[in-house]
Design a protein around this motif. Structure first.
Motif, short mmCIF file in Angstrom:
data_model
loop_
_atom_site.label_atom_id
_atom_site.label_comp_id
_atom_site.label_asym_id
_atom_site.label_seq_id
_atom_site.Cartn_x
_atom_site.Cartn_y
_atom_site.Cartn_z
N ASP A 27 0.82 -1.36 -0.09
CA ASP A 27 -0.07 -0.03 0.03
C ASP A 27 0.96 1.26 0.17
OD1 ASP A 27 -2.08 -1.55 0.10
OD2 ASP A 27 -2.81 -1.28 1.96
N TRP A 28 0.19 2.18 -0.65
CA TRP A 28 1.20 3.31 -0.83
C TRP A 28 0.91 4.47 0.21
CZ3 TRP A 28 -0.07 6.79 -5.85
CH2 TRP A 28 0.70 8.09 -6.01
N CYS A 29 1.74 5.07 1.01
CA CYS A 29 1.45 6.14 2.10
C CYS A 29 1.49 7.46 0.93
CB CYS A 29 2.58 6.04 3.11
SG CYS A 29 2.49 7.47 4.25
N ILE A 30 0.16 8.03 1.05
CA ILE A 30 0.04 9.31 0.34
C ILE A 30 0.01 10.77 0.90
CG2 ILE A 30 -1.12 7.90 -1.56
CD1 ILE A 30 -3.56 9.14 -0.58
N SER A 31 0.11 10.56 2.24
CA SER A 31 0.18 11.84 3.09
C SER A 31 1.51 12.31 3.33
CB SER A 31 -0.74 11.68 4.29
OG SER A 31 -0.40 10.45 4.92
N ARG A 32 1.66 13.73 3.39
CA ARG A 32 2.81 14.15 3.76
C ARG A 32 2.57 15.07 4.76
NH1 ARG A 32 3.87 10.20 1.70
NH2 ARG A 32 5.23 9.54 0.05
N GLN A 33 3.69 15.33 5.75
CA GLN A 33 3.61 16.48 6.57
C GLN A 33 4.20 17.76 6.07
OE1 GLN A 33 3.83 12.90 7.32
NE2 GLN A 33 1.65 13.14 7.37
N LEU A 34 3.57 18.31 5.07
CA LEU A 34 4.00 19.57 4.70
C LEU A 34 3.21 20.48 4.42
CD1 LEU A 34 6.08 17.84 1.51
CD2 LEU A 34 6.99 18.55 3.74
N TRP A 35 3.48 21.64 3.83
CA TRP A 35 2.46 22.67 3.20
C TRP A 35 2.29 22.88 1.74
CZ3 TRP A 35 3.48 27.38 7.42
CH2 TRP A 35 2.90 26.91 8.53
N TRP A 36 3.53 22.60 1.04
CA TRP A 36 3.48 22.87 -0.32
C TRP A 36 3.07 21.65 -0.83
CZ3 TRP A 36 3.22 26.16 -3.89
CH2 TRP A 36 3.73 26.01 -5.13
N GLY A 37 2.00 21.94 -1.63
CA GLY A 37 1.40 20.50 -2.61
C GLY A 37 -0.03 20.58 -2.21
N HIS A 38 -0.65 19.60 -2.98
CA HIS A 38 -2.20 19.29 -3.02
C HIS A 38 -2.57 19.22 -1.56
CE1 HIS A 38 -1.13 18.97 -7.32
NE2 HIS A 38 -2.13 19.58 -7.27
#
Length: 890
Positions: free
Chosen positions: A408-419
């Motif tokens: 399974d693909w982890c798609i969340s990122r703890q960033l601000w820049w992006g969708h």
């Protein structure tokens, strides 16, 4: 007949000026809109989407190689009558771009948190768009014939809408879920990473052997670990159920050193009895395998890390310490209290962040995931059925292995820049997935709703690239006409990150595979075989090469130096090959144009009734070259195509044909039929080479228009040379090869014996075949001009003249008398000196290759290079010995 008035070409040497030519032609191409793909139902479409460069990138040789390959493919199809569309764009590069901006803020003494989300995003957006325009302008300088009016960006409004549609589609289908699981965590970037964003480096680490006391006993069980600080999160010890050595301990309790926490001793088949002592510590919050064991045995999950890699309150007295500082202090305390049994050196693969290259941590966290197995099925079948093809084919196995073992693909990122993830939370506990911020909660009607703070993995927008760039999810004529695309050109590193995911997305959202062919090119390395990188400082700036030698020189050098499917080794000298080739073509074209005089003929036809041997030979070689070039391009063997064209242009056309049709005296005209053939072949050469070196070929084509009004205004639309067998003649080519072998043998003798270029010699040829003798007699004028021969003596009973050098070729032995051409004593001394030098080099290399330490520690590529160097020197020594023996015999 062409009656257009001729403009006289300046007979003075005119060096090719790539700077002036390339700037002018690029501007005219863009102004004319040559590269815009139209929806034309009368033509077959051929489309490529560019692998979008990250906006943090600067143009490097990898970009230059990748985009040159694409440009060759798209230009060749455009010339062949296809409606060609090469769609360009850039990637917003979530982690990489945010890291750049955060470094800028740090220098300014502030942070993104202090700046605030909206101001941070605005600043990042300005940087991203500025960098996007800059790197795409760089690609234009290479000559990329993209449809620049359709440039896309992964954060464009239309592409962002596609991202939202896909997230909602997958969520409603049950393929996106939120899970509390072990992820790859980068403490430096402070975000999760997918498995494919983790790079592994081989490092020498340590294996710490730590003693765990058994509860109510003086006995200890010793555990080996490569990460001792994680013991603070241990919740069990484990042994293999078949390991009789430890079977009696299962069900008992051990005590965690330092923290004194009780740990159950469990049995699990995952445990490798051969690792360490056979007893392992189980840390479910900090190891993916331990996490699974923990689930099977219902173990507590104790997280000891903060987001930044420091230790939290669960680490007791080590709270607040950096993970590495905590390791040092913990080991000291274990040693002080007698819990540390020993430390061994241990080689291990360390996972690092693909962006900041810091070591990642397995970390228990709430994240969003995509269930990949259902999506992988059609993408796997596509390869098995032959709908998806890799070039070279061996990459198919890599793709298939990954697809059949997909996670399974982890798609969340703890960033601000992006969708930003389109998930909203109401205070009542309701989770809402929607394209826009809902005004009220559908469950309680409340308006206290907040959006998920995280953004989506950059690749979540990139996997939609082949169709989101063409208007999806809207009904767009561009999508209907140009999708699926034809080929994807990329490097092997992103087969999993991007290629496989695009195939899955194409089937899931459009119902069609996004491309049928995937061309994997090599990774550019320096002259020592080391991968070029900014950190090592061994990279070569392609813009510097363009400034020095021109874009055409860069392009053809890259393709020539990149063996199909292999990594190219390059230095700045590599690009001199391309520079010399471009200049050779330009000067050859000027030579024939200077000889046209008032002669006029149709450049597209050949007067077949007046062709001599050399005319027929070059036309036969041309047809063979067209055939080989077409085959290589269709098989995605572009280096082979380039080498074939290089050889035909430089050797067959310039070195042989032009030299043989030259008149004896400079002021004499070239035979009209041969001049016609020369222009006909030159025209075909320009068209064949145009996809590889578009600027110089277009410039020469424009100059040809000054003589031939029927010439095309531009080579952009071809026509691509037609493949025929009208002039192909195997027998004739074999005859000419015989002539070439004699000329080459004479040239080789003259060079090896150091004969001054201005001196002419006699030639004696002893033939064993009567037909060969007649052939050489008939075309002896070719020898006189190309081999600088005065008297030619041919026969079956020729004896070797005194003071002569000889060579053996197929069907004959040739002798070149040297008396009066060289000083024998001086030549002996020269050969002896050169031989001594080569033998010294050979001794040094032999010693190196006999050194066990060198063979053990040096990279395989370096060892092979030394072996090749040794073989080359041995061959040269043998030749010098032969030449010296001939001289000593006198």
């Amino acid at each position: 007949m062409n009656t257009k008035t001729k403009k006289r070409v300046n007979s003075k040497a005119e060096p090719y000026d790539p700077k002036a030519v390339e700037s002018r032609l690029l501007g005219s191409w863009l102004e004319a809109g040559y590269f815009k793909g139209e929806i034309n139902k009368d033509k077959e479409p051929y489309s490529i989407v560019i692998p979008p460069p990250n906006v943090t990138d600067i143009l490097h040789l990898g970009h230059a190689l990748n985009n040159t390959i694409q440009d060759i493919l798209i230009r060749q199809k455009r010339m062949s009558g296809f409606e060609a569309e090469w769609l360009p764009g850039a990637d917003h590069a979530g982690i990489a771009t945010q890291v750049v901006v955060e470094k800028q803020l740090k220098k300014e003494g502030t942070t993104r948190r202090e700046l605030g989300r909206e101001k941070f995003l605005e600043r990042t957006r300005i940087l991203a768009y500025k960098n996007k325009d800059y790197i795409l302008d760089q690609l234009k300088k290479i000559g990329c014939s993209c449809d620049w009016e359709r440039t896309r960006f992964t954060i464009d409004e239309s592409l962002s809408r596609a991202v939202l549609k896909v997230f909602i589609h997958l969520y409603e289908k049950g393929l996106i879920y939120r899970g509390h699981r072990i992820v790859n965590w980068c403490p430096s970037c402070q975000t999760s990473l997918s498995d494919d964003e983790v790079e592994h480096e081989e490092k020498q680490g340590s294996l710490w052997y730590i003693k765990y006391k058994l509860k109510g006993s003086d006995q200890f069980l010793t555990v080996a670990t490569t990460r001792p600080e994680t013991m603070l999160g241990d919740t069990a010890l484990a042994v293999n159920p078949k390991d009789t050595k430890y079977k009696r301990y299962v069900g008992k309790t051990a005590i965690l050193p330092i923290l004194e926490r009780e740990l159950p001793i469990i049995a699990d088949s995952y445990v490798d009895p051969e690792f360490g002592t056979g007893v392992v510590k189980i840390t479910p919050a900090h190891d993916p395998n331990d996490f699974e064991i923990g689930k099977r045995h219902d173990l507590e999950e104790v997280n000891i890390l903060n987001n930044d890699g420091t230790l939290n309150a669960n680490a007791g007295k080590f709270k607040g310490l950096d993970r590495y500082d905590a390791r040092k202090q913990l080991v000291k305390e274990l040693e002080k209290k007698g819990y540390l049994e020993k430390i061994d050196k241990y080689d291990l693969a360390v996972g690092t962040c693909y962006r900041c290259h810091q070591e990642i941590e397995p970390y228990l966290s709430d994240q969003w995931f995509v269930r990949m197995a259902p999506l992988a099925k059609p993408a796997t079948e596509a390869l098995k059925k032959g709908d998806l093809r890799f070039h070279p084919d061996y990459w198919s196995k890599t793709y298939l292995h990954w697809m059949e073992n997909i996670k399974d693909w982890c798609i969340s990122r703890q960033l601000w820049w992006g969708h930003r993830i389109p998930v909203y939370y109401c205070e009542c506990g309701e989770t809402i997935v929607a394209e826009k911020n809902p005004e009220k909660c559908p469950k309680c009607g409340g308006a206290d709703i907040t959006q998920d703070e995280d953004v989506l993995d950059t690749w979540f927008s990139s996997w939609l690239w082949p169709f989101s760039t063409m208007g999806w999810p809207e009904k767009d004529p561009l999508l209907d006409y140009f999708y699926p695309t034809r080929v994807l050109v990329t490097a092997s590193e992103i087969i999993f990150l991007w290629v496989a995911r695009m195939v899955m997305a194409g089937y899931e959202f459009v119902g069609k595979i996004p491309f049928n062919d995937v061309y994997i090119h090599g990774t550019v390395r320096d002259a020592n075989g080391i991968k070029m990188s900014k950190s090592l400082g061994n990279g070569i700036d392609p813009l510097e090469i363009i400034d020095q030698h021109g874009a055409d020189a860069l392009r053809i050098s890259l393709v020539l130096a990149t063996p199909d499917g292999q990594d190219p080794w390059m230095s700045k000298n590599t690009f001199e090959v391309g520079r010399n080739f471009v200049n050779k073509l330009y000067q050859a074209a000027r030579f024939v144009m200077l000889r046209i005089g008032d002669t006029r003929f149709d450049i597209n036809t050949i007067p077949e009734n007046d062709l001599i041997l050399v005319d027929k030979w070059i036309l036969s070689r041309l047809e063979r070259t067209i055939e080989a070039t077409n085959r290589s391009i269709e098989e995605f063997k572009l280096s082979a195509a380039a080498k074939n064209l290089y050889s035909f242009t430089w050797n067959d056309f310039c070195s042989w044909y032009i030299e043989l049709i030259k008149p004896d005296k400079p002021d004499q005209p070239i035979r009209e039929t041969s001049l016609n053939v020369a222009f006909y072949v030159l025209d075909k050469i320009l068209k064949l080479l145009h996809p590889f070196i578009p600027f110089v070929t277009e410039e020469i084509n424009l100059k040809l228009r000054e003589y031939f009004s029927a010439k095309e205004d531009t080579l952009t639309f071809g026509p691509w040379p037609e493949q025929t067998s009208k002039f192909k003649d195997d027998s004739l080519e074999a005859s000419f090869e015989t002539i070439q072998s004699v000329v080459n043998a004479v040239r080789s003798i003259r060079a090896e014996m150091n004969v001054p270029p201005g001196k002419r010699s006699d030639l004696h040829v002893r033939v064993t075949d009567e037909a060969m003798g007649k052939l050489l007699e008939k075309y002896q004028d070719y020898f006189r001009s190309l081999a600088k021969i005065n008297n030619l003596i041919i026969g079956s009973d020729i004896k070797k003249p005194g003071l002569s050098a000889s060579a053996v070729i197929s069907g004959a032995e040739i002798f070149v008398p040297l008396e009066g051409l060289i000083n024998i004593d001086d030549e002996k001394k020269r050969l002896e000196k050169e031989l001594a030098n080569l033998k010294a080099q050979l001794e040094r290399i032999s010693k190196k290759l006999a050194n066990p330490d060198f063979l053990k520690n040096a990279p395989t590529d370096i060892i092979n290079r030394e072996k090749n160097k040794k073989a080359d020197i041995e061959e040269r020594v043998e030749k010098l010995n032969t030449n010296l023996e001939q001289l000593l015999g006198w």
